[in-house]
Design a protein around this motif. Structure first.
Motif, PDB file in Angstrom:
ATOM      1  N   VAL A 145       0.824  -1.205   0.000  1.00  0.00           N
ATOM      2  CA  VAL A 145       0.000   0.000   0.000  1.00  0.00           C
ATOM      3  C   VAL A 145       0.860   1.259   0.000  1.00  0.00           C
ATOM      4  CG1 VAL A 145      -1.622   1.351   1.402  1.00  0.00           C
ATOM      5  CG2 VAL A 145      -1.992  -1.100   1.091  1.00  0.00           C
ATOM      6  N   LEU A 146       1.933   1.260   0.786  1.00  0.00           N
ATOM      7  CA  LEU A 146       2.730   2.468   0.999  1.00  0.00           C
ATOM      8  C   LEU A 146       3.831   2.697  -0.030  1.00  0.00           C
ATOM      9  CD1 LEU A 146       3.151   2.211   4.872  1.00  0.00           C
ATOM     10  CD2 LEU A 146       1.641   3.765   3.607  1.00  0.00           C
ATOM     11  N   ALA A 147       4.265   1.648  -0.703  1.00  0.00           N
ATOM     12  CA  ALA A 147       5.413   1.748  -1.606  1.00  0.00           C
ATOM     13  C   ALA A 147       5.071   1.134  -2.957  1.00  0.00           C
ATOM     14  CB  ALA A 147       6.614   1.034  -0.981  1.00  0.00           C
ATOM     15  N   ILE A 148       5.971   1.347  -3.908  1.00  0.00           N
ATOM     16  CA  ILE A 148       5.795   0.712  -5.218  1.00  0.00           C
ATOM     17  C   ILE A 148       6.834  -0.398  -5.361  1.00  0.00           C
ATOM     18  CG2 ILE A 148       4.808   2.750  -6.329  1.00  0.00           C
ATOM     19  CD1 ILE A 148       7.584   3.216  -7.623  1.00  0.00           C
ATOM     20  N   GLU A 149       6.503  -1.365  -6.173  1.00  0.00           N
ATOM     21  CA  GLU A 149       7.452  -2.446  -6.425  1.00  0.00           C
ATOM     22  C   GLU A 149       8.685  -1.868  -7.122  1.00  0.00           C
ATOM     23  OE1 GLU A 149       7.730  -6.649  -8.911  1.00  0.00           O
ATOM     24  OE2 GLU A 149       5.763  -5.883  -8.321  1.00  0.00           O
ATOM     25  N   HIS A 150       9.840  -2.289  -6.658  1.00  0.00           N
ATOM     26  CA  HIS A 150      11.119  -1.862  -7.237  1.00  0.00           C
ATOM     27  C   HIS A 150      11.185  -2.341  -8.683  1.00  0.00           C
ATOM     28  CE1 HIS A 150      15.467  -1.537  -7.778  1.00  0.00           C
ATOM     29  NE2 HIS A 150      15.472  -0.780  -6.691  1.00  0.00           N
ATOM     30  N   PRO A 151      11.840  -1.583  -9.576  1.00  0.00           N
ATOM     31  CA  PRO A 151      11.980  -2.030 -10.967  1.00  0.00           C
ATOM     32  C   PRO A 151      12.613  -3.421 -11.103  1.00  0.00           C
ATOM     33  CG  PRO A 151      12.643   0.263 -10.788  1.00  0.00           C
ATOM     34  CD  PRO A 151      12.395  -0.233  -9.390  1.00  0.00           C
ATOM     35  N   LEU A 152      13.437  -3.828 -10.142  1.00  0.00           N
ATOM     36  CA  LEU A 152      14.020  -5.170 -10.192  1.00  0.00           C
ATOM     37  C   LEU A 152      13.008  -6.249  -9.829  1.00  0.00           C
ATOM     38  CD1 LEU A 152      17.511  -4.520  -8.563  1.00  0.00           C
ATOM     39  CD2 LEU A 152      17.005  -4.935 -10.977  1.00  0.00           C
ATOM     40  N   GLY A 153      11.878  -5.855  -9.281  1.00  0.00           N
ATOM     41  CA  GLY A 153      10.812  -6.792  -8.966  1.00  0.00           C
ATOM     42  C   GLY A 153      11.025  -7.538  -7.657  1.00  0.00           C
ATOM     43  N   HIS A 154      10.036  -8.356  -7.353  1.00  0.00           N
ATOM     44  CA  HIS A 154      10.074  -9.190  -6.156  1.00  0.00           C
ATOM     45  C   HIS A 154      10.606 -10.570  -6.531  1.00  0.00           C
ATOM     46  CE1 HIS A 154       7.733  -6.120  -4.263  1.00  0.00           C
ATOM     47  NE2 HIS A 154       6.575  -6.466  -4.770  1.00  0.00           N
ATOM     48  N   GLN A 155      11.104 -11.281  -5.537  1.00  0.00           N
ATOM     49  CA  GLN A 155      11.410 -12.709  -5.681  1.00  0.00           C
ATOM     50  C   GLN A 155      10.330 -13.398  -4.848  1.00  0.00           C
ATOM     51  OE1 GLN A 155      15.346 -13.257  -4.134  1.00  0.00           O
ATOM     52  NE2 GLN A 155      16.334 -12.579  -6.001  1.00  0.00           N
ATOM     53  N   GLU A 156       9.343 -13.943  -5.481  1.00  0.00           N
ATOM     54  CA  GLU A 156       8.133 -14.387  -4.790  1.00  0.00           C
ATOM     55  C   GLU A 156       8.383 -15.232  -3.541  1.00  0.00           C
ATOM     56  OE1 GLU A 156       5.074 -13.202  -5.016  1.00  0.00           O
ATOM     57  OE2 GLU A 156       5.930 -11.872  -6.521  1.00  0.00           O
ATOM     58  N   ALA A 157       9.354 -16.088  -3.546  1.00  0.00           N
ATOM     59  CA  ALA A 157       9.566 -16.961  -2.384  1.00  0.00           C
ATOM     60  C   ALA A 157      10.477 -16.354  -1.325  1.00  0.00           C
ATOM     61  CB  ALA A 157      10.129 -18.303  -2.836  1.00  0.00           C
ATOM     62  N   TYR A 158      11.274 -15.353  -1.687  1.00  0.00           N
ATOM     63  CA  TYR A 158      12.315 -14.904  -0.771  1.00  0.00           C
ATOM     64  C   TYR A 158      12.203 -13.449  -0.320  1.00  0.00           C
ATOM     65  CZ  TYR A 158      14.346 -19.241  -2.394  1.00  0.00           C
ATOM     66  OH  TYR A 158      14.537 -20.556  -2.705  1.00  0.00           O
ATOM     67  N   VAL A 159      12.140 -12.519  -1.266  1.00  0.00           N
ATOM     68  CA  VAL A 159      12.159 -11.099  -0.891  1.00  0.00           C
ATOM     69  C   VAL A 159      11.168 -10.295  -1.717  1.00  0.00           C
ATOM     70  CG1 VAL A 159      14.594 -11.186  -0.202  1.00  0.00           C
ATOM     71  CG2 VAL A 159      13.987 -10.400  -2.488  1.00  0.00           C
ATOM     72  N   ARG A 160      10.824  -9.152  -1.163  1.00  0.00           N
ATOM     73  CA  ARG A 160      10.026  -8.151  -1.868  1.00  0.00           C
ATOM     74  C   ARG A 160      10.856  -6.865  -1.850  1.00  0.00           C
ATOM     75  NH1 ARG A 160       4.965 -10.037  -2.641  1.00  0.00           N
ATOM     76  NH2 ARG A 160       3.976  -8.005  -2.865  1.00  0.00           N
ATOM     77  N   ARG A 161      11.072  -6.296  -3.020  1.00  0.00           N
ATOM     78  CA  ARG A 161      11.877  -5.072  -3.138  1.00  0.00           C
ATOM     79  C   ARG A 161      10.948  -3.903  -3.465  1.00  0.00           C
ATOM     80  NH1 ARG A 161      16.675  -8.097  -6.437  1.00  0.00           N
ATOM     81  NH2 ARG A 161      14.899  -8.964  -7.501  1.00  0.00           N
ATOM     82  N   TYR A 162      11.168  -2.793  -2.783  1.00  0.00           N
ATOM     83  CA  TYR A 162      10.278  -1.643  -2.907  1.00  0.00           C
ATOM     84  C   TYR A 162      11.035  -0.334  -3.037  1.00  0.00           C
ATOM     85  CZ  TYR A 162       6.585  -4.668  -0.999  1.00  0.00           C
ATOM     86  OH  TYR A 162       5.684  -5.672  -0.783  1.00  0.00           O
ATOM     87  N   ILE A 163      10.298   0.677  -3.502  1.00  0.00           N
ATOM     88  CA  ILE A 163      10.707   2.072  -3.404  1.00  0.00           C
ATOM     89  C   ILE A 163       9.585   2.794  -2.674  1.00  0.00           C
ATOM     90  CG2 ILE A 163      11.210   4.202  -4.640  1.00  0.00           C
ATOM     91  CD1 ILE A 163      12.414   2.477  -6.873  1.00  0.00           C
TER      92      ILE A 163
END
Length: 134
Positions: A18-36
């Motif tokens: 809700v608060l951030a956007i997905e980082h251009p590098l994207g998420h790794q569904e099983a391990y990490v979520r990257r945001y800006i």
């Protein structure tokens, strides 16, 4: 992963969605979520959230934006850039020394970082509130 940790990680991911956007590098569904995360003043803050069942609810961010979080009650650890590639891996080559998903992130890859380890949703909320005020 316990039900409590499962709930905590799902709730943190929902807040970040809700608060951030997905980082251009994207998420790794099983391990990490990257945001800006963009603050009201327009500052853009990269962060990475570890959602793997095998880890605590780690939130990685630049130490330069941590400020008072370093004095907070939330468990955390520093990860200085000076320690990157300082130890050899199994093949003898220098090893990155952090979660590999951080390595390619432009702001986080080679910066001094802090890894916040919230144990409750309130702690995670306090971290995000602090960042939004940066």
């Amino acid at each position: 992963m316990s039900v409590d940790r499962t709930y905590l990680k799902s709730a943190i991911a929902a807040m970040l969605d809700v608060l951030a956007i997905e980082h251009p590098l994207g998420h790794q569904e099983a391990y990490v979520r990257r945001y800006i995360l963009t603050t009201p003043s327009g500052k853009r803050i990269e962060l990475m959230f570890e959602q793997s069942a095998k880890t605590p609810a780690n939130i990685w961010l630049e130490a330069s934006v941590a400020g008072s979080l370093l004095r907070s009650w939330t468990k955390h650890r520093l990860s200085p850039a000076s320690q990157l590639y300082a130890k050899p891996g199994k093949n003898g080559d220098p090893q990155y020394g952090r979660h590999s998903a951080l390595e390619t992130m432009p702001a986080l890859g080679t910066a001094d970082l802090i890894c916040m380890q919230p144990k409750t949703l309130a702690e995670a909320g306090a971290i995000l509130d602090h960042l939004l005020g940066a």
